[in-house]
Design a protein around this motif. Structure first.
Motif, short mmCIF file in Angstrom:
data_model
loop_
_atom_site.label_atom_id
_atom_site.label_comp_id
_atom_site.label_asym_id
_atom_site.label_seq_id
_atom_site.Cartn_x
_atom_site.Cartn_y
_atom_site.Cartn_z
N HIS A 104 -14.87 -4.48 -6.28
CA HIS A 104 -14.18 -3.26 -5.89
C HIS A 104 -13.02 -3.50 -4.93
O HIS A 104 -12.23 -2.59 -4.68
CB HIS A 104 -15.17 -2.28 -5.25
N ILE A 105 -12.89 -4.72 -4.39
CA ILE A 105 -11.81 -4.98 -3.43
C ILE A 105 -10.50 -5.22 -4.18
O ILE A 105 -10.48 -5.46 -5.39
CB ILE A 105 -12.14 -6.19 -2.53
N THR A 106 -9.40 -5.15 -3.45
CA THR A 106 -8.09 -5.39 -4.05
C THR A 106 -7.70 -6.86 -3.92
O THR A 106 -8.34 -7.62 -3.18
CB THR A 106 -7.01 -4.53 -3.37
N VAL A 107 -6.63 -7.22 -4.62
CA VAL A 107 -6.13 -8.59 -4.54
C VAL A 107 -5.71 -8.91 -3.11
O VAL A 107 -5.95 -10.01 -2.60
CB VAL A 107 -4.95 -8.78 -5.52
N GLY A 108 -5.10 -7.93 -2.43
CA GLY A 108 -4.69 -8.15 -1.04
C GLY A 108 -5.89 -8.41 -0.13
O GLY A 108 -5.83 -9.28 0.75
N ASP A 109 -6.98 -7.63 -0.34
CA ASP A 109 -8.20 -7.86 0.45
C ASP A 109 -8.72 -9.28 0.23
O ASP A 109 -9.16 -9.95 1.18
CB ASP A 109 -9.28 -6.85 0.06
N LEU A 110 -8.68 -9.73 -1.01
CA LEU A 110 -9.17 -11.07 -1.33
C LEU A 110 -8.31 -12.14 -0.66
O LEU A 110 -8.84 -13.11 -0.10
CB LEU A 110 -9.19 -11.28 -2.85
N ILE A 111 -6.99 -11.97 -0.71
CA ILE A 111 -6.10 -12.95 -0.09
C ILE A 111 -6.35 -13.02 1.42
O ILE A 111 -6.42 -14.11 2.01
CB ILE A 111 -4.63 -12.60 -0.39
N ASP A 112 -6.52 -11.85 2.05
CA ASP A 112 -6.81 -11.84 3.49
C ASP A 112 -8.14 -12.53 3.79
O ASP A 112 -8.26 -13.27 4.78
CB ASP A 112 -6.83 -10.40 4.00
N TYR A 113 -9.12 -12.31 2.92
CA TYR A 113 -10.43 -12.94 3.11
C TYR A 113 -10.33 -14.46 2.98
O TYR A 113 -10.91 -15.21 3.77
CB TYR A 113 -11.42 -12.39 2.09
N LEU A 114 -9.57 -14.91 1.98
CA LEU A 114 -9.43 -16.35 1.79
C LEU A 114 -8.69 -17.00 2.95
O LEU A 114 -8.99 -18.14 3.33
CB LEU A 114 -8.70 -16.63 0.47
N ARG A 115 -7.73 -16.30 3.53
CA ARG A 115 -6.98 -16.87 4.65
C ARG A 115 -7.80 -16.90 5.92
O ARG A 115 -7.68 -17.82 6.73
CB ARG A 115 -5.72 -16.04 4.88
N ASP A 116 -8.65 -15.89 6.12
CA ASP A 116 -9.41 -15.79 7.36
C ASP A 116 -10.80 -16.42 7.28
O ASP A 116 -11.45 -16.61 8.30
CB ASP A 116 -9.56 -14.31 7.77
N GLY A 117 -11.28 -16.69 6.06
CA GLY A 117 -12.64 -17.18 5.90
C GLY A 117 -12.86 -18.53 6.56
O GLY A 117 -12.04 -19.44 6.39
#
Length: 482
Positions: free
Chosen positions: A183-196
């Motif tokens: 349900h998340i957006t591509v932007g949410d995923l990119i932010d998660y990958l950068r901050d994870g």
């Protein structure tokens, strides 16, 4: 030339050819590698002498500049008792990278020699699948001692992997992967990958899971980078994916990667939940291992590892030699049945090894094709008859060709009638070899036995026995020898 600092003993390390003039020096690792990656004999002797003299400082100084893969090669060159002393002298250099490069037998031997705390420290530096390979072959007591030294998270991951059968996806899979809800957006995923912070160091795709942690799709990193941030992940993910059961045999995993051109794939448990991933680098190791294993099994050489203990190498090879002795006796009995005919015509004794030899080679050719087809899932119950008929026709063509050649030669040297006898025997034996080369491996496969293990022994028995029986029987029946 490299401007890296050189160790004073670099010239001893590896056999390295000089760089050609007018050509950039692209030699690897401070010029310590040659095209065969071979450690110099003088360097190995220097390490051995320092070790024998008890000069651990000199040993450490000599080994310290080496690449981890070369340290592993050095350990494998030494005798078992020397390995233990060498490992003790270079404890700080016995990193996870070195252990990962060691031969299986040498690695197990080294792990048994090290205390549980040291093995646990090495295991914690490895990925879970590599850590499992590190301790899976150790005794249960050693495994428990090592697991007790691990962090709870690592211990649970390794214990879970060890619960799966050997050589299955559950043992080999990596438990480091990225999974996100759809349900998340591509932007949410990119932010998660950068901050994870707990993400794997390397990954090729992101798995999309539902609330039950079942994989519902995948997203390659290239898609994510090219898609606007506002697009829901569920709109760009690939829903069709190849899921690998955790209990699937590693050979089947390799076939799936080859058939569907996979780079990575999700591994699921019996409830369909995502538990890991297989990547193509793991599959490359599987393919190499299985190919080498099948080739060695067909020869009856066991695992064929030069570091395998003598007792194990002896037991794995001698039982097939004994079986071969038994099958050879069958051929000897057939020869003895025609002893009188052989005494009357010495030419029979001269020619009959040719019939058996050609039949054996023909059977080996067909058997190799059949075993490979079984391993690649190309030969199934559906097409067995078609493959059998195909190989029989190939065998007949081969048999007729060889029969004409050997018949003409025998007729010219001995008699035309004997030439006809050996030609007929050759056709019969090569045709029999074609049938045996298919039926024997298929029979072993249907009995759920590895067709590569014992097929060669029985195919050889059939071709030798039939070759002698056909040739000597036809010779007697035709009146060439009474």
């Amino acid at each position: 030339m490299s401007d890296q600092p050189r160790h004073p003993d670099d010239d001893l390390l590896l056999e390295t050819p000089p760089a050609e003039e007018g050509r950039p020096d692209d030699r690897i690792d401070d010029e310590r590698m040659d095209e065969e990656n071979t450690l110099k004999r003088g360097f190995v002797r220097a390490v051995r002498d320092a070790l024998a003299a008890g000069d651990t400082g000199a040993v450490y100084d000599l080994v310290e500049p080496l690449h981890p893969a070369d340290v592993a090669d050095l350990l494998e060159l030494f005798e078992p008792d020397e390995r233990h002393r060498l490992a003790a002298a270079i404890t700080d250099l016995m990193t996870s990278d070195v252990v990962a490069e060691l031969n299986d037998y040498v690695r197990d031997e080294m792990m048994e020699a090290l205390p549980a705390e040291a093995v646990a420290q090495i295991a914690e530096q490895l990925e879970t699948d590599d850590a499992v390979q590190l301790i899976e072959d150790l005794d249960e007591d050693d495994q428990r001692a090592i697991l007790a030294e691990l962090d709870p998270e690592d211990r649970i991951a390794i214990q879970t992997a060890l619960a799966y059968p050997e050589e299955t996806a559950g043992r080999l899979m990596s438990r480091e992967f990225v999974a996100v809800p759809g349900h998340i957006t591509v932007g949410d995923l990119i932010d998660y990958l950068r901050d994870g912070r707990d993400l794997p160091d390397d990954f090729l795709e992101v798995f999309v899971v539902d609330q039950r942690h079942h994989p519902v799709g995948t997203c390659q990193l290239s898609w994510i980078l090219r898609t606007p941030r506002s697009i829901p992940l569920s709109d760009v993910m690939k829903r069709d994916q190849t899921l690998i059961p955790a209990t699937l045999d590693q050979e089947e995993v390799a076939l799936m990667f080859q058939k569907y051109g996979l780079i990575s794939a999700a591994v699921v448990d019996e409830d369909g939940r995502l538990v890991g991933q297989m990547t193509v680098d793991d599959v490359v190791h599987i393919i190499a291992e299985e190919a080498g294993e099948d080739a060695l099994l067909m020869s009856g050489a066991g695992e064929g590892d030069i570091n395998e203990p003598i007792r194990e190498a002896y037991s794995s090879r001698v039982r097939w030699l004994i079986a071969n002795l038994g099958t050879a006796l069958v051929a000897s009995v057939i020869i003895a049945m025609f002893g009188a005919a052989i005494e009357q015509l010495v030419a029979l004794a001269v020619l009959m090894p040719i019939v058996a030899s050609i039949g054996g080679n023909a059977g080996t050719q067909t058997m190799a094709v059949t075993v490979r087809a079984i391993a690649m899932n190309q030969l199934t119950r559906t097409n067995t008859r078609r493959i059998l008929w195909r190989e029989f026709r190939v065998a007949m063509l081969n048999g007729i060709t060889i029969a004409v050649l050997i018949g003409m030669a025998t007729g010219a040297v001995f008699t035309p009638r004997l030439g006809g006898v050996i030609a007929a025997a050759m056709v019969v034996n090569v045709a029999t070899a074609g049938l045996a080369g298919v039926l024997v491996p298929v029979a072993f496969d249907r009995m759920r036995q590895d067709p590569a293990v014992a097929s060669s022994v029985f195919v050889t028995m059939i071709t030798d026995s039939m070759g002698f029986f056909a040739f000597l029987g036809l010779a007697v029946a035709s009146g060439v020898a009474g």
